[in-house]
Design a protein around this motif. Structure first.
Motif, PDB file in Angstrom:
ATOM      1  N   LYS A  84       0.824  -1.221   0.000  1.00 47.61           N
ATOM      2  CA  LYS A  84       0.000   0.000   0.000  1.00 47.61           C
ATOM      3  C   LYS A  84       0.855   1.268   0.000  1.00 47.61           C
ATOM      4  CE  LYS A  84      -4.074  -1.974   2.301  1.00 47.61           C
ATOM      5  NZ  LYS A  84      -4.932  -1.946   3.511  1.00 47.61           N
ATOM      6  N   LYS A  85       2.080   1.172   0.534  1.00 49.50           N
ATOM      7  CA  LYS A  85       2.970   2.334   0.592  1.00 49.50           C
ATOM      8  C   LYS A  85       3.814   2.503  -0.671  1.00 49.50           C
ATOM      9  CE  LYS A  85       3.374   2.014   5.645  1.00 49.50           C
ATOM     10  NZ  LYS A  85       4.289   1.763   6.788  1.00 49.50           N
ATOM     11  N   THR A  86       3.725   1.562  -1.603  1.00 48.25           N
ATOM     12  CA  THR A  86       4.506   1.639  -2.837  1.00 48.25           C
ATOM     13  C   THR A  86       3.994   2.788  -3.703  1.00 48.25           C
ATOM     14  OG1 THR A  86       4.850  -0.756  -2.783  1.00 48.25           O
ATOM     15  CG2 THR A  86       5.265   0.371  -4.880  1.00 48.25           C
ATOM     16  N   PRO A  87       4.873   3.639  -4.253  1.00 46.82           N
ATOM     17  CA  PRO A  87       4.434   4.745  -5.123  1.00 46.82           C
ATOM     18  C   PRO A  87       3.662   4.236  -6.334  1.00 46.82           C
ATOM     19  CG  PRO A  87       6.732   5.027  -4.470  1.00 46.82           C
ATOM     20  CD  PRO A  87       6.328   3.661  -4.001  1.00 46.82           C
ATOM     21  N   GLY A  88       2.535   4.873  -6.618  1.00 44.25           N
ATOM     22  CA  GLY A  88       1.694   4.479  -7.751  1.00 44.25           C
ATOM     23  C   GLY A  88       0.566   3.558  -7.395  1.00 44.25           C
ATOM     24  N   SER A 224      -4.641 -16.562  -0.869  1.00 41.68           N
ATOM     25  CA  SER A 224      -4.051 -16.975  -2.147  1.00 41.68           C
ATOM     26  C   SER A 224      -3.129 -15.903  -2.704  1.00 41.68           C
ATOM     27  CB  SER A 224      -5.153 -17.280  -3.166  1.00 41.68           C
ATOM     28  OG  SER A 224      -5.987 -18.318  -2.714  1.00 41.68           O
ATOM     29  N   GLY A 225      -3.432 -14.646  -2.413  1.00 40.32           N
ATOM     30  CA  GLY A 225      -2.614 -13.561  -2.921  1.00 40.32           C
ATOM     31  C   GLY A 225      -3.190 -12.216  -2.557  1.00 40.32           C
ATOM     32  N   ILE A 226      -2.553 -11.172  -3.082  1.00 33.24           N
ATOM     33  CA  ILE A 226      -2.978  -9.793  -2.822  1.00 33.24           C
ATOM     34  C   ILE A 226      -3.243  -9.128  -4.168  1.00 33.24           C
ATOM     35  CG2 ILE A 226      -2.316  -7.544  -1.886  1.00 33.24           C
ATOM     36  CD1 ILE A 226      -0.546  -9.019   0.117  1.00 33.24           C
ATOM     37  N   GLU A 227      -4.414  -8.538  -4.310  1.00 32.27           N
ATOM     38  CA  GLU A 227      -4.768  -7.802  -5.523  1.00 32.27           C
ATOM     39  C   GLU A 227      -4.450  -6.328  -5.332  1.00 32.27           C
ATOM     40  OE1 GLU A 227      -8.384 -10.133  -7.593  1.00 32.27           O
ATOM     41  OE2 GLU A 227      -8.891  -9.186  -5.699  1.00 32.27           O
ATOM     42  N   VAL A 228      -3.868  -5.738  -6.370  1.00 36.92           N
ATOM     43  CA  VAL A 228      -3.386  -4.354  -6.279  1.00 36.92           C
ATOM     44  C   VAL A 228      -3.929  -3.554  -7.451  1.00 36.92           C
ATOM     45  CG1 VAL A 228      -1.347  -2.876  -6.146  1.00 36.92           C
ATOM     46  CG2 VAL A 228      -1.264  -5.189  -5.185  1.00 36.92           C
ATOM     47  N   ASN A 229      -4.404  -2.351  -7.166  1.00 39.42           N
ATOM     48  CA  ASN A 229      -4.774  -1.389  -8.202  1.00 39.42           C
ATOM     49  C   ASN A 229      -3.783  -0.243  -8.208  1.00 39.42           C
ATOM     50  OD1 ASN A 229      -6.970  -2.803  -9.113  1.00 39.42           O
ATOM     51  ND2 ASN A 229      -8.400  -1.091  -8.942  1.00 39.42           N
ATOM     52  N   VAL A 230      -3.472   0.260  -9.402  1.00 42.14           N
ATOM     53  CA  VAL A 230      -2.494   1.336  -9.542  1.00 42.14           C
ATOM     54  C   VAL A 230      -3.141   2.535 -10.223  1.00 42.14           C
ATOM     55  CG1 VAL A 230      -0.552  -0.267  -9.617  1.00 42.14           C
ATOM     56  CG2 VAL A 230      -1.663   0.403 -11.741  1.00 42.14           C
ATOM     57  N   LYS A 231      -2.460   3.657 -10.132  1.00 42.36           N
ATOM     58  CA  LYS A 231      -2.993   4.893 -10.693  1.00 42.36           C
ATOM     59  C   LYS A 231      -2.941   4.877 -12.220  1.00 42.36           C
ATOM     60  CE  LYS A 231      -2.581   9.926 -10.199  1.00 42.36           C
ATOM     61  NZ  LYS A 231      -1.839  11.032  -9.534  1.00 42.36           N
ATOM     62  N   ASP A 232      -1.826   4.435 -12.779  1.00 46.33           N
ATOM     63  CA  ASP A 232      -1.647   4.363 -14.227  1.00 46.33           C
ATOM     64  C   ASP A 232      -1.541   2.895 -14.622  1.00 46.33           C
ATOM     65  OD1 ASP A 232      -1.007   4.567 -16.886  1.00 46.33           O
ATOM     66  OD2 ASP A 232       0.673   5.946 -16.622  1.00 46.33           O
ATOM     67  N   ILE A 233      -2.572   2.388 -15.313  1.00 46.96           N
ATOM     68  CA  ILE A 233      -2.604   0.953 -15.625  1.00 46.96           C
ATOM     69  C   ILE A 233      -1.483   0.554 -16.583  1.00 46.96           C
ATOM     70  CG2 ILE A 233      -5.075   0.773 -15.211  1.00 46.96           C
ATOM     71  CD1 ILE A 233      -5.511   0.807 -18.225  1.00 46.96           C
ATOM     72  N   TYR A 234      -0.976   1.504 -17.370  1.00 47.48           N
ATOM     73  CA  TYR A 234       0.083   1.177 -18.320  1.00 47.48           C
ATOM     74  C   TYR A 234       1.464   1.132 -17.668  1.00 47.48           C
ATOM     75  CZ  TYR A 234      -3.628   1.973 -21.659  1.00 47.48           C
ATOM     76  OH  TYR A 234      -4.810   1.900 -22.346  1.00 47.48           O
TER      77      TYR A 234
END
Length: 408
Positions: A84-88, A224-234
């Motif tokens: 969660k603290k990772t940039p983006g 099973s894992g962690i799902e992550v959403n980011v600001k820029d999908i590309y």
């Protein structure tokens, strides 16, 4: 205005004795316009299909999935907080997957059971609304102590259930002990029915709370894992690499492009093939442009000789016919783009072409006009038209004025 452009413009206005040349010029312009219009509509539909499919897929699944190389993913809170603290990164939520069997009085069906955290899943899974997820957090859904489950629209239709109906869920327990792996049956109440627009997801995916899924499967504090959403999908691939680098070699990550590589590669290839096929329509029109210019050179042999005798250079003669061909191409390109824009607007607004939802991912033709595609179509059309003028203009420039005056 240069005299080359002035003469080229006059040659466009053919006299009555040159009516056949004028007809070919008209057909050339119409051919270019038709080719550009069809190309814009087809490419817009294919771009819209790609955008629509991407939006629907990312509504059900995350931009990045973080897993461990080992079978179990325990003590995940520290990794979750670090991600969660990772940039983006905009959101992250744990999940657990399991194969399940759903049974009602009206039918039975296999399903993929997905345990999610009701507090954070809504920031990643866009197809589930906050109110329905809130009901998942209440493991005692009602006075009968029944937990909640969310079903896909097609899955609910196969089981013939609706909201607030009862359903039996069977999941094999995890573990190496065969006695402990006897599947248990648990009653659930349907808290909601979602529709993602993707038939394969809607007919097989069911959601319950993460805590209840861990209890049923028999794996407390395991995901099973962690799902992550980011600001820029590309930039999801770069962010996934950063997360794995920070967490260590025991973790692995997949971004949405890797998970759906086959589908989007097929769409890209299909779009490229359709572009090449539709270019053939413009090539036919380009041959018409070349034919019209060649006939014009034959008709204007004496005029070319007089111009050369008056001091016109080969380059000037060449420019006259290049200008004429490019004017035909420019008018055809403009009319084609205008017609294409109008047709795309009509298809997008009125949506009168219906598609079967069990075959396609969308109910109507999706339209998405992208500036890059429009520029490529216009540039390629003008390039083809320019190439078609080179041979006729070269032949006109090489005419010998003495022979042209003598035999013209």
């Amino acid at each position: 205005m240069s005299f080359e452009f002035f003469i080229g413009r006059r040659y466009l206005k053919a006299r009555k004795k040159h009516a056949f040349i004028s007809l070919i010029t008209f057909l050339s312009t119409a051919g270019v316009a038709l080719g550009v219009m069809v190309m814009i509509v087809v490419i817009a539909v294919m771009s819209g299909a790609e955008s629509e499919l991407r939006a629907r897929m990312l509504g059900v699944s995350a931009h990045i999935i973080i897993m461990r190389h080992s079978a179990s993913f325990q003590n995940y809170e520290q990794a979750l907080n670090h991600i969660k603290k990772t940039p983006g990164v905009t959101a992250a939520t744990p999940y657990i997957y399991a194969q399940a069997m759903l049974r009602t009085s009206s039918g039975i069906s296999g399903a993929v059971l997905r345990g999610v955290d009701p507090e954070t899943a809504g920031r990643v899974i866009k197809t589930l609304d906050a109110e329905t997820l809130k009901q998942l957090s209440q493991n005692t859904f009602d006075s009968k102590n029944m937990p909640a489950i969310i079903l896909g629209k097609e899955l609910a239709a196969n089981l013939k259930v609706k909201k607030d109906d009862l359903i039996f869920l069977t999941v094999p327990k995890a573990g190496s002990d065969s006695k402990n792996r006897i599947p248990g049956m648990k009653r659930f109440k349907v808290a909601g029915i979602y529709q993602s627009g993707l038939y394969e997801y809607d007919k097989s995916l069911a959601y319950i709370s993460l805590e209840k899924a861990q209890e049923i499967i028999g794996v407390p504090d395991t995901i099973s894992g962690i799902e992550v959403n980011v600001k820029d999908i590309y930039k999801a691939g770069d962010i996934a690499d950063t997360i794995v680098s920070d967490l260590g070699f025991s973790y692995l990550a997949q971004d949405w492009m890797q998970m759906n590589k086959n589908i989007f590669s097929a769409l890209k290839l299909q779009k490229t093939v359709m572009f090449i096929i539709l270019v053939l329509i413009i090539l036919v029109a380009a041959f018409n442009i070349a034919s019209a210019l060649i006939m014009m050179v034959m008709e204007k042999t004496r005029d070319i000789a007089i111009l050369k005798a008056m001091g016109a250079t080969n380059q000037s003669i060449r420019k006259i016919f290049v200008y004429k061909g490019m004017v035909i191409g420019s008018i055809g390109t403009f009319l084609g783009m205008f017609s294409g824009f109008i047709l795309c607007f009509i298809l997008k607004k009125y949506k009168f072409i219906k598609l079967p939802p069990d075959v396609y991912f969308f109910p109507t033709l999706p339209i998405s006009l992208e500036i890059t595609d429009i520029v490529i179509i216009a540039a390629s059309t003008m390039l083809i038209c320019f190439v078609s003028t080179l041979y006729p203009s070269h032949k006109a420039a090489r005419l010998n004025p003495v022979d042209a005056l003598r035999y013209g």
